[in-house]
Design an enzyme around this catalytic site. Structure first.
Site, PDB file in Angstrom:
ATOM      1  N   ASN A   9       7.319  -4.631  -9.611  1.00  0.00           N
ATOM      2  CA  ASN A   9       6.258  -3.638  -9.786  1.00  0.00           C
ATOM      3  C   ASN A   9       6.906  -2.424 -10.460  1.00  0.00           C
ATOM      4  O   ASN A   9       7.562  -1.623  -9.811  1.00  0.00           O
ATOM      5  CB  ASN A   9       5.677  -3.263  -8.413  1.00  0.00           C
ATOM      6  CG  ASN A   9       4.610  -2.194  -8.522  1.00  0.00           C
ATOM      7  OD1 ASN A   9       4.192  -1.824  -9.617  1.00  0.00           O
ATOM      8  ND2 ASN A   9       4.168  -1.687  -7.379  1.00  0.00           N
ATOM      9  N   LYS A  11       5.528   0.078 -11.715  1.00  0.00           N
ATOM     10  CA  LYS A  11       4.768   1.316 -11.493  1.00  0.00           C
ATOM     11  C   LYS A  11       4.643   2.094 -12.806  1.00  0.00           C
ATOM     12  O   LYS A  11       4.586   1.487 -13.879  1.00  0.00           O
ATOM     13  CB  LYS A  11       5.411   2.137 -10.361  1.00  0.00           C
ATOM     14  CG  LYS A  11       5.630   1.298  -9.102  1.00  0.00           C
ATOM     15  CD  LYS A  11       5.980   2.096  -7.890  1.00  0.00           C
ATOM     16  CE  LYS A  11       6.169   1.153  -6.707  1.00  0.00           C
ATOM     17  NZ  LYS A  11       6.425   1.845  -5.457  1.00  0.00           N
ATOM     18  N   HIS A  97      -2.593  -1.551  -3.737  1.00  0.00           N
ATOM     19  CA  HIS A  97      -1.268  -0.989  -3.429  1.00  0.00           C
ATOM     20  C   HIS A  97      -1.464   0.327  -2.665  1.00  0.00           C
ATOM     21  O   HIS A  97      -2.420   1.069  -2.925  1.00  0.00           O
ATOM     22  CB  HIS A  97      -0.501  -0.755  -4.734  1.00  0.00           C
ATOM     23  CG  HIS A  97       0.936  -0.409  -4.497  1.00  0.00           C
ATOM     24  ND1 HIS A  97       1.331   0.847  -4.113  1.00  0.00           N
ATOM     25  CD2 HIS A  97       2.064  -1.167  -4.550  1.00  0.00           C
ATOM     26  CE1 HIS A  97       2.650   0.846  -3.939  1.00  0.00           C
ATOM     27  NE2 HIS A  97       3.117  -0.367  -4.199  1.00  0.00           N
ATOM     28  N   GLU A  99      -0.119   3.095  -2.951  1.00  0.00           N
ATOM     29  CA  GLU A  99      -0.207   4.286  -3.817  1.00  0.00           C
ATOM     30  C   GLU A  99      -1.616   4.443  -4.378  1.00  0.00           C
ATOM     31  O   GLU A  99      -2.094   5.556  -4.570  1.00  0.00           O
ATOM     32  CB  GLU A  99       0.845   4.186  -4.941  1.00  0.00           C
ATOM     33  CG  GLU A  99       2.255   4.418  -4.384  1.00  0.00           C
ATOM     34  CD  GLU A  99       3.364   3.696  -5.116  1.00  0.00           C
ATOM     35  OE1 GLU A  99       3.153   3.232  -6.255  1.00  0.00           O
ATOM     36  OE2 GLU A  99       4.470   3.585  -4.539  1.00  0.00           O
ATOM     37  N   GLU A 169       3.587  -4.372   2.797  1.00  0.00           N
ATOM     38  CA  GLU A 169       4.430  -3.264   2.343  1.00  0.00           C
ATOM     39  C   GLU A 169       4.277  -2.082   3.290  1.00  0.00           C
ATOM     40  O   GLU A 169       3.352  -1.262   3.121  1.00  0.00           O
ATOM     41  CB  GLU A 169       4.022  -2.830   0.936  1.00  0.00           C
ATOM     42  CG  GLU A 169       4.147  -3.924  -0.103  1.00  0.00           C
ATOM     43  CD  GLU A 169       4.346  -3.339  -1.497  1.00  0.00           C
ATOM     44  OE1 GLU A 169       5.335  -3.692  -2.128  1.00  0.00           O
ATOM     45  OE2 GLU A 169       3.526  -2.503  -1.922  1.00  0.00           O
ATOM     46  N   GLY A 175       9.953   2.987  -1.590  1.00  0.00           N
ATOM     47  CA  GLY A 175      10.621   4.016  -2.389  1.00  0.00           C
ATOM     48  C   GLY A 175      11.455   4.980  -1.563  1.00  0.00           C
ATOM     49  O   GLY A 175      11.896   6.012  -2.047  1.00  0.00           O
ATOM     50  N   SER A 215      11.615  -1.131  -0.550  1.00  0.00           N
ATOM     51  CA  SER A 215      13.062  -0.979  -0.740  1.00  0.00           C
ATOM     52  C   SER A 215      13.840  -2.302  -0.728  1.00  0.00           C
ATOM     53  O   SER A 215      14.970  -2.355  -0.236  1.00  0.00           O
ATOM     54  CB  SER A 215      13.639  -0.002   0.287  1.00  0.00           C
ATOM     55  OG  SER A 215      13.037   1.268   0.128  1.00  0.00           O
TER      56      SER A 215
END
Ligand code: PGA
Length: 254
Positions: A9, A11, A97, A99, A169, A175, A215
């Site tokens: 991904n 991003k 996701h 985010e 996730e 991250g 991560s």
């Protein structure tokens, strides 16, 4: 045996030149992927066509969009539809996701609409779920994730849910460099599978790939992927570094 997937991904990172260079290095490596393994690159929307052309000759490699809208066409300025993805050969998309949920206000209902439209057009959804730190701290992660599954996936009939890939996730591990321990990952993946089994049956539960994201890097991929209910990973930061992602692909279960 469930399909094992290494999904990158990217991003909102990389210029087009950087993206091409990264793909060239990654595709230049030999992986000896089995029929059961696949690699997916979720690239930024402007690079979908370029990436699609680059992987065309690699049978077990796929390009994913990082998002899609829940309508097929119309006056939705700035959005990308499944029809557009289909017309350029993109067959995977990341849906929901954290985010997107957090920064763009995506609701369970909108996400369900996106899953639906992907199923209608035979595009594989990589459906993301996972709890934030405060939820984990009070040990409510199972009910939280179970609610996400109920709201956005479990209305699907059995023959459709088996076409979805799930990515667990935990937000606190995305991250942050803080990976969930392999025990925490296995525990949640087994829980998700048990929920699918309860709702649909053992066959469905055993056929759905569940990826871990948060991560993942070369140093921990093998241990995480070796957990019995983990079928690969959705990788952000480490997928931007060629050597890291090469090692992650090679860490997939055979
Ligand atoms: P990360 O991101 O690997 O950088 O933690 C994972 C993701 O958000 O998909």
């Amino acid at each position: 045996m469930r399909v094992q997937i290494a999904a990158a991904n990217w991003k909102m990172n990389l210029t087009v030149r950087e993206a091409e260079k990264l793909l060239e290095v990654l595709l230049g490596e030999s992986y000896e992927l089995t029929e059961n393994q696949k690699v997916v690159f979720a690239v930024p929307a402007p690079y979908l066509t370029i990436a699609e052309e680059k992987i065309a000759k690699h049978s077990q490699m796929f390009i994913a969009a990082q998002n899609v809208y829940s309508k097929k066409s119309g006056a939705y300025t700035g959005e990308v539809s499944v029809t557009m993805l289909q017309s350029i050969g993109v067959d995977h998309v990341i849906i929901g996701h954290s985010e997107r949920r957090e920064y763009f206000g995506e609701t369970d209902e909108l996400i369900a609409g996106k899953v639906n439209i992907c199923l209608e057009t035979n595009i594989t959804s990589i459906f993301c779920c996972g709890e934030a730190l405060p939820v984990r701290e009070v040990n409510q992660q199972n009910s939280y994730v179970s609610h996400q599954l109920e709201e956005s996936l479990f209305y699907l009939p059995a023959e459709q849910i088996v076409k979805v890939v799930i990515a667990y996730e935990p937000i606190w591990a995305i991250g942050t460099g803080k990976t969930a321990s392999s025990e925490q990952v296995q525990e949640m993946h087994a829980f998700i599978r048990s929920q699918i089994e309860k709702r649909y049956g053992i066959e469905e539960a055993q056929s759905i790939s569940i990826l871990y994201g948060g991560s993942v890097k070369a140093a921990n991929a093998k241990e995480i992927f070796s957990q019995p209910d983990v079928d690969g990973g959705l990788v952000g930061g480490a997928s931007l570094i060629a050597e890291e992602f090469i090692a992650i692909i090679k860490a997939l279960k055979v």
